[in-house]
Design an enzyme around this catalytic site. Structure first.
Site, short mmCIF file in Angstrom:
data_model
loop_
_atom_site.label_atom_id
_atom_site.label_comp_id
_atom_site.label_asym_id
_atom_site.label_seq_id
_atom_site.Cartn_x
_atom_site.Cartn_y
_atom_site.Cartn_z
N GLY A 48 38.97 49.41 30.02
CA GLY A 48 38.62 48.88 31.42
C GLY A 48 38.32 50.15 32.71
CD GLU A 102 44.47 53.56 32.23
OE1 GLU A 102 43.50 52.89 33.04
OE2 GLU A 102 45.46 53.66 31.52
CG ASP A 103 41.30 50.22 34.23
OD1 ASP A 103 42.36 51.14 34.41
OD2 ASP A 103 40.93 48.92 33.65
CG ASP A 106 50.07 46.98 38.16
OD1 ASP A 106 50.04 47.01 39.57
OD2 ASP A 106 49.86 45.58 38.35
CE LYS A 134 46.29 45.98 41.69
NZ LYS A 134 46.59 44.68 40.99
CG PHE A 155 43.61 39.80 39.31
CD1 PHE A 155 44.97 40.33 37.85
CD2 PHE A 155 42.83 39.08 38.45
CE1 PHE A 155 44.43 40.30 36.70
CE2 PHE A 155 42.19 38.85 37.71
CZ PHE A 155 43.04 40.10 36.79
CG ASP A 162 39.77 42.40 31.77
OD1 ASP A 162 40.04 43.06 31.63
OD2 ASP A 162 39.64 41.34 30.35
NE ARG A 168 37.25 44.57 29.39
CZ ARG A 168 38.56 44.73 29.46
NH1 ARG A 168 38.40 45.83 30.85
NH2 ARG A 168 39.53 44.33 29.05
#
Ligand code: IMP
Ligand code: MG
Length: 178
Positions: A48, A102-103, A106, A134, A155, A162, A168
């Site tokens: 990601g 990191e992407d 969460d 988040k 989401f 993705d 992506r």
């Protein structure tokens, strides 16, 4: 880009490219200011984070190295909190400043696990740079040090993230339309 359909779901633009560019620049500026002289090792978490890492690293102006890591996936039965095996890390981390790229953060479980593994391998200072965070979903004491955009608990896809492997490559960040 307005609405995009990926497989069975519809997504709508939340963050256009211009906003992403600004957010990436803010993260790079902070890292350049904080870590000058520290010779940091950046660790891009695949898959990601590939797009954020590429854009971020073009703006990192201090001497540094980058490497790419991945978690071995156990299909199906991966429950939260299980320590996943890290693959691809060949560098000696002893005494080093490490910046995990990191992407998205969460629940926080992925970064908590990775920060712990880096410290076990002798890293002196481990930081986390994430494009998206988040905060409303984060359940761990480990929080990211550098955040591009704080987002609600929806989401999202695009900019490396993705939906079932697709999306992506989209240059913007899109949110699922409920
Ligand atoms: P964690 O819950 O912080 O451990 O995040 C685990 C992983 O879940 C992230 O690295 C992403 O790959 C994925 N993820 C979390 N939220 C989203 C989302 O909104 N869209 C796509 N992938 C997500
Ligand atoms: Mg990820």
């Amino acid at each position: 880009m307005a609405r995009v359909t990926i497989l069975d779901k519809t997504f709508e633009t939340s963050y256009p490219e211009s906003q992403i560019t600004q957010a990436v620049a803010k993260v790079a500026d902070a890292i350049n200011a904080d870590l000058d002289g520290r010779d940091p090792l950046f660790l891009c978490v695949l898959n990601g984070a590939f797009m954020f890492a590429a854009d971020l690293m073009k703006r990192v102006s201090i001497p540094s190295k980058i490497s790419f890591v991945k978690f071995a996936s156990y299909s199906g039965t991966q429950s939260t909190g299980v320590i996943k095996q890290l693959i691809g890390l060949n560098e000696d981390l002893t005494g080093r400043t490490v910046v995990i790229i990191e992407d998205i953060v969460d629940t926080g479980i992925t970064i908590e696990n990775l920060v712990k593994q880096c410290k076990e391998k002798g890293a002196a200072d481990v930081r986390v740079a994430t494009m998206l965070f988040k905060p409303g979903n984060c359940k761990t004491p480990t929080k990211p040090d550098y955040v591009g955009l704080e987002i609600p608990n929806d989401f999202i896809v695009g900019y490396g993230l993705d939906y079932d492997g697709y999306g992506r490559n989209i240059p913007e960040i899109l949110t699922l339309v409920q």
